[in-house]
Design a protein around this motif. Structure first.
Motif, short mmCIF file in Angstrom:
data_model
loop_
_atom_site.label_atom_id
_atom_site.label_comp_id
_atom_site.label_asym_id
_atom_site.label_seq_id
_atom_site.Cartn_x
_atom_site.Cartn_y
_atom_site.Cartn_z
N ALA A 32 91.28 51.92 33.57
CA ALA A 32 89.85 52.40 32.99
C ALA A 32 89.45 51.49 31.81
O ALA A 32 88.34 51.42 31.35
CB ALA A 32 89.70 53.91 32.74
N GLY A 33 90.56 51.19 30.84
CA GLY A 33 90.32 50.46 29.66
C GLY A 33 90.26 51.49 28.60
O GLY A 33 90.92 52.51 28.61
N VAL A 34 89.28 51.27 27.54
CA VAL A 34 89.22 51.90 26.54
C VAL A 34 88.15 52.96 26.45
O VAL A 34 86.97 52.66 26.80
CB VAL A 34 89.01 50.99 25.22
CG1 VAL A 34 89.02 51.91 23.92
CG2 VAL A 34 90.50 50.26 25.29
N SER A 35 88.21 54.08 25.89
CA SER A 35 87.11 55.28 25.92
C SER A 35 87.30 55.85 24.69
O SER A 35 88.41 55.90 23.96
CB SER A 35 86.87 56.20 27.08
OG SER A 35 88.45 56.77 27.23
N ARG A 36 86.05 56.42 24.13
CA ARG A 36 86.16 57.05 22.72
C ARG A 36 85.38 58.43 23.00
O ARG A 36 84.20 58.42 23.46
CB ARG A 36 85.30 56.20 21.83
CG ARG A 36 85.58 56.67 20.38
CD ARG A 36 84.82 55.31 19.53
NE ARG A 36 84.56 55.92 18.18
CZ ARG A 36 84.66 55.11 17.02
NH1 ARG A 36 84.61 53.63 17.55
NH2 ARG A 36 84.48 55.40 15.98
N ILE A 37 86.05 59.39 22.38
CA ILE A 37 85.52 60.77 22.31
C ILE A 37 84.92 61.13 21.10
O ILE A 37 85.97 61.12 20.08
CB ILE A 37 86.32 61.81 22.89
CG1 ILE A 37 86.77 61.49 24.54
CG2 ILE A 37 86.01 63.24 22.85
CD1 ILE A 37 88.12 62.28 24.86
N GLU A 38 83.79 61.25 20.82
CA GLU A 38 83.44 61.91 19.55
C GLU A 38 82.65 63.22 19.54
O GLU A 38 82.03 63.56 18.67
CB GLU A 38 82.44 60.64 18.99
CG GLU A 38 83.15 59.42 19.04
CD GLU A 38 82.05 58.37 18.22
OE1 GLU A 38 81.82 58.40 16.86
OE2 GLU A 38 81.50 57.48 19.06
N HIS A 39 82.94 64.00 20.33
CA HIS A 39 82.57 65.42 20.53
C HIS A 39 83.13 66.02 19.16
O HIS A 39 84.18 65.96 18.70
CB HIS A 39 83.26 66.05 21.82
CG HIS A 39 82.59 67.23 22.12
ND1 HIS A 39 82.85 68.44 21.45
CD2 HIS A 39 81.32 67.64 22.91
CE1 HIS A 39 81.87 69.54 21.93
NE2 HIS A 39 81.38 69.10 22.61
N GLU A 40 82.12 66.91 18.83
CA GLU A 40 82.22 67.59 17.49
C GLU A 40 83.59 68.66 17.43
O GLU A 40 84.24 68.64 16.57
CB GLU A 40 80.99 68.36 17.15
CG GLU A 40 80.98 69.18 15.90
CD GLU A 40 80.90 68.08 14.75
OE1 GLU A 40 81.62 68.27 13.60
OE2 GLU A 40 80.48 67.12 14.93
N ALA A 41 83.85 69.02 18.58
CA ALA A 41 85.16 69.93 18.89
C ALA A 41 86.45 69.14 18.67
O ALA A 41 87.32 69.76 18.09
CB ALA A 41 84.93 70.57 20.19
N LEU A 42 86.29 67.90 18.80
CA LEU A 42 87.61 67.07 18.82
C LEU A 42 87.50 66.18 17.47
O LEU A 42 88.29 65.36 17.52
CB LEU A 42 87.79 66.33 20.13
CG LEU A 42 88.09 67.08 21.19
CD1 LEU A 42 88.24 66.12 22.35
CD2 LEU A 42 88.99 68.08 21.01
N ARG A 43 86.57 66.47 16.51
CA ARG A 43 86.57 65.67 15.42
C ARG A 43 87.71 66.35 14.29
O ARG A 43 88.07 67.37 14.51
CB ARG A 43 85.38 65.86 14.29
CG ARG A 43 84.32 65.17 15.27
CD ARG A 43 82.86 65.20 14.14
NE ARG A 43 82.86 64.70 13.13
CZ ARG A 43 82.86 63.48 12.84
NH1 ARG A 43 82.74 62.27 13.78
NH2 ARG A 43 82.99 62.87 11.58
N TRP A 44 88.45 65.23 13.43
CA TRP A 44 89.58 65.57 12.85
C TRP A 44 90.63 66.37 13.40
O TRP A 44 91.21 67.29 12.83
CB TRP A 44 88.93 66.61 11.55
CG TRP A 44 87.80 65.84 10.91
CD1 TRP A 44 86.42 66.44 11.00
CD2 TRP A 44 87.52 64.64 10.15
NE1 TRP A 44 85.61 65.58 10.45
CE2 TRP A 44 86.32 64.48 9.90
CE3 TRP A 44 88.58 63.70 9.98
CZ2 TRP A 44 85.97 63.25 9.13
CZ3 TRP A 44 88.20 62.58 9.20
CH2 TRP A 44 86.75 62.54 8.87
N VAL A 45 91.31 65.62 14.53
CA VAL A 45 92.48 66.01 15.07
C VAL A 45 93.56 65.84 13.82
O VAL A 45 93.90 64.53 13.48
CB VAL A 45 92.71 65.23 16.37
CG1 VAL A 45 94.21 65.64 16.83
CG2 VAL A 45 91.57 65.26 17.48
#
Length: 140
Positions: A72-85
């Motif tokens: 699938a290549g590259v994807s980015r998740i910028e959902h607020e719940a997953l910020r600052w892992v």
């Protein structure tokens, strides 16, 4: 391979792939030919990264989550719940990634990410370190 990237901070490595960052810029490198399979910039240094044992996917985390999948290549998740892992680890079956999000914050939680399709689900809240004295080591 490392001599070509003297400032690279290693996040993970397999026999085929090298995952690291140079300050705020993450990179996944194919060892065979030096090809960059993933390049992404973070706000602040990435806090961690993993490559699947089968070299099918890689995940880099920090202020957002970036996934590379061999199909699938590259994807980015910028959902607020997953910020600052803060940290990540493979689950027992080595098919999913568990993410510890901001363990000292009000939204502290453990999430499960499926790198094959980018889906994620909250496993549980993680309030254990909210009002405790600061410590480098977080047990989760």
């Amino acid at each position: 391979m490392y001599k070509n990237y003297p400032d690279l901070h290693l996040l993970d490595e397999t026999d085929q792939l090298l995952l690291g960052h140079i300050f705020e810029d993450a990179v996944l490198i194919q060892k065979r030919n030096g090809a960059h399979l993933l390049e992404d910039d973070f706000y602040g240094d990435p806090s961690g990264g993993l490559i699947s044992p089968t070299n099918e996917w890689a995940v880099v985390v920090g202020e957002h989550v970036t996934i590379w999948h061999h199909r699938a290549g590259v994807s980015r998740i910028e959902h607020e719940a997953l910020r600052w892992v803060y940290a990540l680890r493979l689950n027992e079956q080595a098919t999913h990634v568990e993410l510890l999000v901001d363990p000292r914050g009000t939204q502290a939680a453990i999430w499960c990410l499926n790198p094959a399709d980018g889906s994620y689900v909250k496993v549980r809240d993680f309030p254990q370190y909210r009002d405790r004295e600061y410590t480098e080591e977080i047990v989760w």
